[in-house]
Design a protein around this motif. Structure first.
Motif, mmCIF file in Angstrom:
data_model
loop_
_atom_site.group_PDB
_atom_site.id
_atom_site.type_symbol
_atom_site.label_atom_id
_atom_site.label_comp_id
_atom_site.label_asym_id
_atom_site.label_seq_id
_atom_site.Cartn_x
_atom_site.Cartn_y
_atom_site.Cartn_z
ATOM 1 N N ALA A 91 -19.756 29.426 8.765
ATOM 2 C CA ALA A 91 -20.209 30.287 9.860
ATOM 3 C C ALA A 91 -20.892 29.490 10.964
ATOM 4 O O ALA A 91 -20.803 29.857 12.143
ATOM 5 C CB ALA A 91 -21.164 31.349 9.316
ATOM 6 N N ALA A 92 -21.554 28.405 10.622
ATOM 7 C CA ALA A 92 -22.200 27.586 11.650
ATOM 8 C C ALA A 92 -21.191 26.839 12.507
ATOM 9 O O ALA A 92 -21.436 26.589 13.701
ATOM 10 C CB ALA A 92 -23.165 26.597 10.997
ATOM 11 N N ALA A 111 -23.041 34.594 8.249
ATOM 12 C CA ALA A 111 -24.118 33.745 7.754
ATOM 13 C C ALA A 111 -25.300 34.579 7.285
ATOM 14 O O ALA A 111 -25.932 34.274 6.266
ATOM 15 C CB ALA A 111 -24.542 32.766 8.850
ATOM 16 N N GLN A 116 -20.416 29.480 2.838
ATOM 17 C CA GLN A 116 -20.337 30.523 3.860
ATOM 18 C C GLN A 116 -21.231 30.208 5.049
ATOM 19 O O GLN A 116 -20.857 30.425 6.204
ATOM 20 C CB GLN A 116 -20.740 31.859 3.222
ATOM 21 N N LEU A 117 -22.414 29.667 4.791
ATOM 22 C CA LEU A 117 -23.317 29.277 5.874
ATOM 23 C C LEU A 117 -22.734 28.148 6.711
ATOM 24 O O LEU A 117 -22.784 28.168 7.949
ATOM 25 C CB LEU A 117 -24.667 28.853 5.285
ATOM 26 N N TRP A 154 -28.855 27.675 11.177
ATOM 27 C CA TRP A 154 -27.590 28.134 11.747
ATOM 28 C C TRP A 154 -27.699 28.275 13.261
ATOM 29 O O TRP A 154 -26.766 27.912 13.998
ATOM 30 C CB TRP A 154 -27.209 29.469 11.128
ATOM 31 N N THR A 178 -27.409 34.920 3.389
ATOM 32 C CA THR A 178 -28.817 34.618 3.141
ATOM 33 C C THR A 178 -29.561 35.745 2.449
ATOM 34 O O THR A 178 -30.686 35.537 1.989
ATOM 35 C CB THR A 178 -29.530 34.322 4.469
#
Length: 531
Positions: free
Chosen positions: A327-328, A357, A323-324, A400, A361
């Motif tokens: 999203a980045a 993002a 997901q990170l 990110w 976290t």
């Protein structure tokens, strides 16, 4: 007086699977008190709501397409066509579908069904047949709607072309779920299927960046020819028959786990509890054992133990790591597509991708809010705990921000200043992650409001806004900078000040809204004055 439901078989006769399903449905209806009229009204309400939602989404997509600038004649060294981006989104949706199929089963029996049906001496195929059909049909319907909206709204294809895309997407969506069901019947673990979907989802934006670098693009969404669609429909029917014949081979443990996760996810979605939904999808495909044990060498004290625990939770969740990454790369892709690289498009991509993002976290804080075992054992006060919970989100969102704001800087031509602005805005993301993780639950004891999701508390909107409100208000300099396509020192200084304010708000352990605290303090002052 309602007649009690009894099993349709004779005395001493073992009823068939269909009779057991019918008896269960009759018993549930007899105790539910719902009439045929209320059922038809609910179906009518759901159909009208879905139709209105589809119409609004189609209108929004068409309005956005009309507002997009035309594609320039001269291509830049790094560009991507709109059709290619739509295909990348479709591949990402396919990966999401594979991941959900692995996490939800796709075949399962939860709750009372698992406790009563599975031990019965009857053919298990007849008991599980409706559950095996449900998810492929839902996947086909949702895939057809989503891909059809993308094709008709963004690419503005003709009517026959949209129908062709819708039919192809429906066949592919149903086929993905049927393949996952076949894998489940052969003993493939649900975590392996979910991992495959996560890898497909993570590979989609990476492949898009590679296509942009190579200069290769598509002109339209690929579809099956009509004879290919007919052959695919026949193959899907055969796969459905094969899945039906192998239903009895699915292990009981897999059926119980899948049904439990699906029940938990449905309950969380109906209650609009995103934290519970995330826990259901994350824990539903987690491994029960691990080959490697971390020695947690970074835990040297109470403060470092909290940070280490959050870091381990994030590192062990592949879904959140993917997901990170996705999203980045979203701002990178949007700023690369000439037709989307406008101020509004880049700002929307930056905020949506940042929120996605950010939510990835905060898993450690969400788990601590649900079960604050570690927080109670360590000699740390609640405010310090919340501040420590921001460390891992801040580190992840810093990485990110470098990628996302670097892409925005490449789009505007001033990369350094935008990266500095992104670094200054990092505490806002971390504070929003912790604030949304520790938000209170809705007050179900108060008045309820009728919605398409059922009866919901009146204050559910204010509860869900805790977290996103910091993103909206704390990133005002970023909003202005993206809309103006420029960054100056004043914006960076103001952003740093707002980040400090957001840090203080997220550190607060006060429950309730500002107005509720003001009313409570006023009531206390009035009581003291009367005394």
């Amino acid at each position: 007086m309602t007649e009690p439901a009894v099993h349709p078989g004779g005395l001493g006769e073992v009823p068939g699977a269909r009779d057991i399903r019918r008896y269960t449905a009759q018993a549930a209806n007899a105790r539910g008190g719902a009439s045929l009229g209320s059922l038809l009204a609910s179906v009518y309400y759901a159909v009208i709501t879905i139709g209105i939602a589809i119409g609004m989404a189609l209108g929004f997509a068409q309005a956005m397409r009309v507002a997009l600038p035309p594609e320039p004649d001269v291509q830049s060294p790094l560009s991507l066509s709109l059709a290619t981006l739509v295909v990348v989104i479709i591949v990402a949706l396919a990966g999401t579908l594979v991941s959900l199929a692995g996490r939800l089963g796709p075949v399962g029996a939860g709750g009372a069904e698992a406790a009563w049906w599975l031990p019965l001496p009857v053919d298990r195929r007849g008991l599980l047949r409706p559950a095996a059909r449900r998810l492929p049909l839902v996947a086909a319907l949702v895939s057809a709607i989503l891909v059809g909206l993308l094709d008709a709204g963004l690419l503005a294809d003709s009517g026959p072309r949209v129908v062709h895309v819708v039919i192809t997407s429906a066949l592919v969506g149903a086929g993905i779920v049927l393949l996952a069901a076949l894998a489940q019947s052969r003993g493939v673990s649900r975590s392996a299927t979910a991992l495959t979907g996560d890898l497909i989802l993570g590979a989609a934006p990476v492949a898009a960046v590679g296509l942009a670098l190579s200069g290769w693009s598509l002109d339209e969404v690929p579809t099956l020819p009509w004879y290919g669609a007919a052959v695919a429909a026949v193959l899907l029917a055969g796969a459905g028959v094969l899945v039906d014949r192998r239903l009895h081979r699915i292990p009981t443990r897999s059926l119980r786990e899948s049904g439990s996760v699906a029940t938990q996810a449905v309950g969380a979605a109906v209650s609009l509890d995103s934290r519970e939904l995330g826990r259901a999808l994350t824990d539903g495909a987690a491994r029960t054992t691990r080959r490697r044990i971390s020695r947690l060498r970074t835990a040297r004290g109470p403060a470092s133990a909290v940070v280490t625990a959050d870091l381990v939770v994030l590192r062990r969740s592949l879904r959140h790591m993917v997901q990170l990454v996705v999203a980045a790369l979203v701002p990178v892709l949007v700023s690369t597509v000439p037709q989307l690289a406008s101020s509004a498009g880049v700002l929307l991509a930056l905020l949506v991708a940042g929120y996605v993002a950010m939510s990835a976290t905060g898993e450690g804080a969400r788990r601590a809010q649900m079960a604050p075992i570690l927080d109670r054992l360590l000699p740390l006060d609640a405010k310090t705990i919340r501040r420590l919970r921001m460390v891992v989100p801040a580190i992840a969102m810093l990485a990110w921000s470098v990628v996302a704001f670097g892409a925005v800087g490449r789009w505007t031509g001033d990369t350094t200043a935008w990266i500095v602005l992104g670094i200054a805005a990092t505490p806002v993301w971390a504070a929003a992650a912790v604030r949304s993780s520790y938000r209170p639950a809705p007050d179900w004891a108060g008045p309820l409001v009728s919605t398409p999701m059922g009866a919901l508390p009146t204050g559910v909107g204010a509860v869900l806004a805790r977290g996103p409100d910091l993103v909206v208000l704390g990133l005002l300099p970023v909003w202005i900078a993206v809309l103006l396509r420029t960054v100056n020192e004043t914006m960076i200084v103001v952003q740093a000040g707002l980040s400090a304010i957001a840090f203080g708000i997220a550190s607060s352990i006060a429950t309730g809204t500002f107005m509720e605290r003001m009313l409570a303090s006023q009531e206390e002052m009035e009581k003291k004055a009367k005394k």
